[in-house]
Design a protein around this motif. Structure first.
Motif, short mmCIF file in Angstrom:
data_model
loop_
_atom_site.label_atom_id
_atom_site.label_comp_id
_atom_site.label_asym_id
_atom_site.label_seq_id
_atom_site.Cartn_x
_atom_site.Cartn_y
_atom_site.Cartn_z
N PHE A 81 0.84 -1.20 0.00
CA PHE A 81 0.00 0.00 0.00
C PHE A 81 0.87 1.25 0.00
CE2 PHE A 81 -4.22 -1.73 1.07
CZ PHE A 81 -3.87 -3.03 1.37
N SER A 83 0.46 3.70 1.93
CA SER A 83 0.74 4.03 3.33
C SER A 83 1.56 2.94 4.02
CB SER A 83 -0.58 4.19 4.07
OG SER A 83 -1.25 2.95 4.10
N TYR A 84 1.93 1.91 3.27
CA TYR A 84 2.64 0.72 3.75
C TYR A 84 1.73 -0.18 4.58
CZ TYR A 84 6.26 4.10 2.65
OH TYR A 84 6.98 5.07 2.05
N ALA A 85 0.83 0.42 5.38
CA ALA A 85 -0.12 -0.37 6.17
C ALA A 85 0.56 -1.44 7.00
CB ALA A 85 -1.20 -1.00 5.26
N TYR A 87 1.38 -3.23 10.47
CA TYR A 87 0.61 -3.33 11.71
C TYR A 87 1.40 -2.66 12.83
CZ TYR A 87 -1.22 -6.93 8.64
OH TYR A 87 -1.70 -7.60 7.56
N HIS A 89 1.21 -2.46 15.97
CA HIS A 89 1.41 -3.12 17.26
C HIS A 89 2.24 -4.39 17.13
CE1 HIS A 89 -1.94 -4.83 15.20
NE2 HIS A 89 -2.15 -5.76 16.11
N PHE A 98 3.03 -12.48 9.73
CA PHE A 98 1.60 -12.48 10.04
C PHE A 98 0.79 -13.36 9.09
CE2 PHE A 98 -2.67 -10.48 9.74
CZ PHE A 98 -3.06 -10.65 11.05
N GLN A 132 6.93 2.04 14.13
CA GLN A 132 7.09 3.47 14.43
C GLN A 132 8.55 3.86 14.61
OE1 GLN A 132 5.45 4.49 18.34
NE2 GLN A 132 5.18 2.34 18.74
N ARG A 139 10.36 1.25 6.28
CA ARG A 139 8.96 0.79 6.29
C ARG A 139 8.58 0.23 4.93
NH1 ARG A 139 5.92 5.67 9.56
NH2 ARG A 139 7.40 5.63 11.27
N ARG A 146 6.79 -8.15 3.54
CA ARG A 146 5.54 -8.80 3.91
C ARG A 146 4.84 -9.35 2.67
NH1 ARG A 146 1.31 -5.20 7.09
NH2 ARG A 146 0.95 -4.40 5.01
N ASP B 177 -6.59 0.81 5.58
CA ASP B 177 -5.54 0.01 4.95
C ASP B 177 -5.12 -1.17 5.81
OD1 ASP B 177 -5.57 1.97 3.11
OD2 ASP B 177 -3.49 2.62 3.37
N LEU B 178 -5.10 -0.97 7.13
CA LEU B 178 -4.59 -2.04 8.00
C LEU B 178 -5.48 -3.27 7.93
CD1 LEU B 178 -3.43 -0.04 11.14
CD2 LEU B 178 -2.10 -0.89 9.22
N ALA B 181 -4.97 -4.78 4.52
CA ALA B 181 -3.71 -5.52 4.44
C ALA B 181 -3.86 -6.87 5.13
CB ALA B 181 -2.58 -4.72 5.09
N LYS B 195 -7.54 -9.25 15.14
CA LYS B 195 -6.08 -9.31 15.23
C LYS B 195 -5.42 -7.96 14.98
CE LYS B 195 -5.76 -14.17 14.10
NZ LYS B 195 -5.39 -14.58 15.46
N VAL B 196 -6.11 -7.07 14.30
CA VAL B 196 -5.46 -5.79 13.97
C VAL B 196 -6.23 -4.59 14.53
CG1 VAL B 196 -4.74 -4.27 12.09
CG2 VAL B 196 -4.38 -6.73 11.91
N PRO B 199 -6.92 -4.66 18.71
CA PRO B 199 -5.78 -4.28 19.56
C PRO B 199 -5.43 -2.79 19.46
CG PRO B 199 -5.25 -6.24 18.30
CD PRO B 199 -6.57 -5.74 17.79
N LEU B 200 -5.64 -2.21 18.29
CA LEU B 200 -5.29 -0.80 18.14
C LEU B 200 -6.33 0.11 18.76
CD1 LEU B 200 -3.95 -0.93 14.49
CD2 LEU B 200 -2.63 -0.66 16.58
N THR B 280 0.45 6.59 23.11
CA THR B 280 1.72 6.55 22.39
C THR B 280 1.57 5.79 21.08
OG1 THR B 280 2.31 4.68 23.78
CG2 THR B 280 3.30 6.80 24.32
N PHE B 281 0.65 4.83 21.05
CA PHE B 281 0.37 4.14 19.79
C PHE B 281 -0.10 5.11 18.73
CE2 PHE B 281 -0.39 -0.56 20.64
CZ PHE B 281 0.65 -0.88 19.80
N VAL B 284 1.89 6.47 15.73
CA VAL B 284 2.23 5.76 14.50
C VAL B 284 1.49 6.40 13.34
CG1 VAL B 284 2.34 3.52 13.40
CG2 VAL B 284 2.22 3.68 15.88
N LYS B 285 2.23 6.72 12.32
CA LYS B 285 1.54 7.29 11.16
C LYS B 285 2.22 6.78 9.90
CE LYS B 285 -1.80 9.31 9.67
NZ LYS B 285 -2.91 8.43 9.84
N GLY B 286 1.40 6.50 8.88
CA GLY B 286 1.96 6.08 7.58
C GLY B 286 2.60 4.75 7.71
#
Ligand SMILES: Nc1ncnc2c1ncn2[C@@H]1O[C@H](COP(=O)(O)OP(=O)(O)O)[C@@H](O)[C@H]1O
Ligand SMILES: [Mg+2]
Lengths: 360, 286
Positions: A81, A83-85, A87, A89, A98, A132, A139, A146, B177-178, B181, B195-196, B199-200, B280-281, B284-286
């Motif tokens: 993507f 935005s790379y997408a 995960y 966490h 994954f 991050q 990234r 991936r 996107d997450l 993906a 799973k994604v 948690p976020l 703090t999570f 995360v960007k991009g």
């Protein structure tokens, strides 16, 4: 074997049709780039192939399966993507593994394949970091890692480099090309950047407003654009396009200059046309690419000179339009200087004025 | 403190004094209640007032649990259990339903979405007490007066729209996107969620849970109308047991108030860790 075939693929949002019946066949292990201006439906087309958008009409085949109704997970594709997408966490290792974990692979197999992908992309030291804590380029690599760990039939890329700065973009372009040579797979790659398209593609698909304008190898779309849109879109600086009228086998420009037309141009007397020539076919005498070509001499005044080192872009006017020429092996040129330009008559493009379609 | 160097000393002191006064106004009533809970009745009622506590005691707590001969105990344990059951149940249900609703609002387009969302918000503009009479009539017809279930339903109705509104915001912040993906990586939509996206969104859900729990735990107006006996009376309603026709047992009431405050504080502290981890999570960007 994984060819991808699109037949009359249509996308509608409600009543609004965005993609108007695209036909495209991507061969096994071929690298195909969809390119076109923003909003022309590239992403939508790619997302239909991925299964992220419903297909409103037509069929999409991957290998010998019609995938129209299959969810993304059953298509054996992977996607990078814009935005790379990644995960957020999960560590890099978990990000890479994954898909394999979801597929129920054993720990050992996952580790082996993740390490293999990390080795290919040089991610070794980053495996325990969170996304991050990675730079943009890193990234990007993880996102590609991936995609390759699962050994999919098809890689899909949606503008993967557009969040990187120019220098890194150049580097990653080379990396992607190397990756494709190493991991032979069918690739469909979306970008709005014609340089990326030219450098990466086996074949380029040029799109506009939900239509395919031309499909061809980089040299085909560069040398023989089928219409003024493709002509103007591919190549940098862009092709000069000047309105003209056919008069006794010549193109008469607005300022009265007459340019002999190629003998194979399918024109009739009085037809309004658009004459096209690339900056590299329009150079000061002694500084052109094809010294021995049939050429027309034109004395022009330089408005602006842009020295780029190995060449200088010269801005001048012709037929009442601003045009650009390219001076190879340049010497210093100052604005206002009068130069003798040569226009390469073997590399003229002739388009119908009304439809924009090529007449050669 | 890089800004400290720019401030003049008098400015710094003005700020400190301002903060002190604000904190005093905020904290003093609560602190006074806690203090009263640990003081002997005689000292609290003394005239002239004794401002500085002379001795502290657990006497009041023993009293409300009926551990003293001088005084009959109250069914505090029952109230506490009622409060817990009602608050926890309504919170869990509100979070489960609200999370699904919030997700739907954040991710799907459907007809009437905007109107529905507005409707949820408008439901918040009606003060709860205004509903107490209709609710009372309805609940008495249904036999829900003085039952835990009756209150649980009321609190769910209050908390679900709010949870939807809050979690919608949190899910919106998670890029689509997450999930996509994850689906390409082999997940079903359901797996991709657990799973994604879940948690976020955890920090958001944790804060929604605190809000829902505290709303139910502290609610008085409706509970006082809809409960009668130890079968369903909650802690805040139980507080009123300390008022007789002509007297108020201030120390007993304060002791009970402390019992209301403590679980709320403990919960907030436990969940706070998740809130900070979640914040703090968000970086995360991009
Ligand atoms: N969900 C949607 N609803 C309506 N129109 C959409 C939707 N998604 C995309 N479009 C429209 O479809 C067109 C093509 O979008 P897209 O495929 O993202 O273009 P590209 O990737 O070539 O820049 C755009 O005009 C966009 O506004
Ligand atoms: Mg796009």
């Amino acid at each position: 074997m994984a060819e991808v075939r699109l037949e009359k693929v249509v996308k509608r949002y409600g009543k609004l049709e965005i993609v108007h019946g695209i036909d495209l066949a991507v061969a096994h292990n071929e690298f195909v780039v969809l390119v076109g201006p923003s909003g022309c439906g590239k992403s939508t087309t790619l997302r239909m192939i991925a299964g992220l958008e419903e297909i409103s009409g037509g069929t999409i085949r991957i290998g010998d399966r019609v995938v129209n109704e299959l969810p993304p997970r059953s298509r054996n594709i992977s996607m990078v993507f814009q935005s790379y997408a990644l995960y957020p966490h999960m560590s890099v290792r978990e990000n890479l593994g994954f898909g394999l974990k979801i597929a129920g692979q054993g720990e050992d197999e996952i580790k082996k394949r993740v390490d293999e992908a990390a080795e290919i992309l040089g991610l070794g030291e980053l495996l325990d970091r969170l996304p991050q804590h990675l730079s943009g380029g890193q990234r990007q690599r993880v996102a590609m890692g991936r995609a390759i760990v699962r050994h999919p039939d098809v890689f899909l890329f949606d503008e993967p480099l557009s969040n990187l700065d120019a220098k890194l973009r150049g580097q990653m372009r080379v990396e992607i090309k190397k990756l494709h040579q190493r991991v032979k797979t069918t690739v469909i790659y979306v970008t709005h950047d014609q340089v990326e398209a030219m450098t990466l593609a086996d074949r380029i698909v040029i799109m506009r407003d939900g239509h395919v304008e031309q499909v061809g190898t980089p040299s085909e779309v560069f040398e023989r654009p089928v219409n003024t849109f493709v002509a103007g879109f591919i190549g940098s600086p862009p092709m000069n396009l000047i309105e003209a009228v056919v008069t006794t086998g010549k193109a008469r420009l607005a300022d009265g200059i007459e340019v002999p037309l190629p003998p194979d141009a399918r024109v009739s007397e009085g037809l309004p046309i658009v004459l096209g020539f690339r900056p590299e076919s329009f150079a000061p005498r002694g500084h052109s690419l094809h010294a021995d070509a049939r050429a027309l001499s034109l004395s022009r005044t330089v408005v602006i000179a842009e020295p780029l080192g190995t060449e200088t872009i010269l801005f001048t006017t012709l037929g009442g339009k601003d045009v650009q020429g390219k001076m190879l092996a340049p010497r210093p040129v100052s604005p206002g200087e009068q130069l003798e330009f040569t226009l390469d008559l073997d590399r003229l493009h002739v388009f119908d004025h009304a439809s924009g379609v090529t007449l050669r | 403190m890089s800004a400290g160097s720019i401030e003049r000393p008098w400015q710094r002191w003005a700020i400190r004094i301002g903060v002190f006064i604000a904190m005093l106004i905020l904290v003093l009533p609560g602190a006074w209640v806690v203090l009263t809970a640990f003081r002997p009745n005689i000292e609290v009622l003394a005239r002239p007032a004794v401002w500085i506590p002379q001795n502290l005691t657990l006497h009041n707590f023993l009293g409300i649990f009926g551990r003293l001969d001088t005084q009959q105990g109250l069914p505090v344990a029952n109230y506490f259990i009622n409060s817990m059951v009602i608050s926890v149940t309504s919170t869990v249900v509100a979070i489960a339903v609200g999370m699904m609703g919030g997700y739907a609002f954040a991710r799907y387009r459907f007809r009437g979405k905007a109107a529905l969302f507005l409707g949820f918000m408008l439901s918040r503009t009606v003060p709860g007490v205004a509903l107490s009479l209709p609710l009372f009539i309805l609940w008495s017809r249904l036999g829900l007066i003085d039952t835990s279930v009756g209150l649980i339903i009321v609190y769910m109705a209050v908390n679900i729209p709010f949870t939807i509104w809050l979690t919608d915001g949190f899910f919106r912040q998670i890029p689509v996107d997450l999930s996509e993906a994850a689906q390409i990586d082999g997940c079903t939509r359901w797996q991709a969620f657990w799973k994604v996206e879940f948690p976020l969104a955890r920090s958001g859900l944790a804060s929604a849970a605190i809000f829902a729990f505290l709303t139910s735990w502290n609610e008085y107006a409706l509970a006082s109308q809809l409960t009668r006996t130890t079968a369903s009376k909650t802690m805040p309603v139980g507080l009123m047991d300390f008022t007789a026709q002509f007297t108020v047992d201030w120390t007993g009431m304060s002791a009970m108030a402390v019992l209301i405050i403590v679980p709320a504080l403990v919960l907030t502290f436990i969940v706070q860790k998740h809130l900070i981890a979640g914040l703090t999570f968000g970086g995360v960007k991009g």
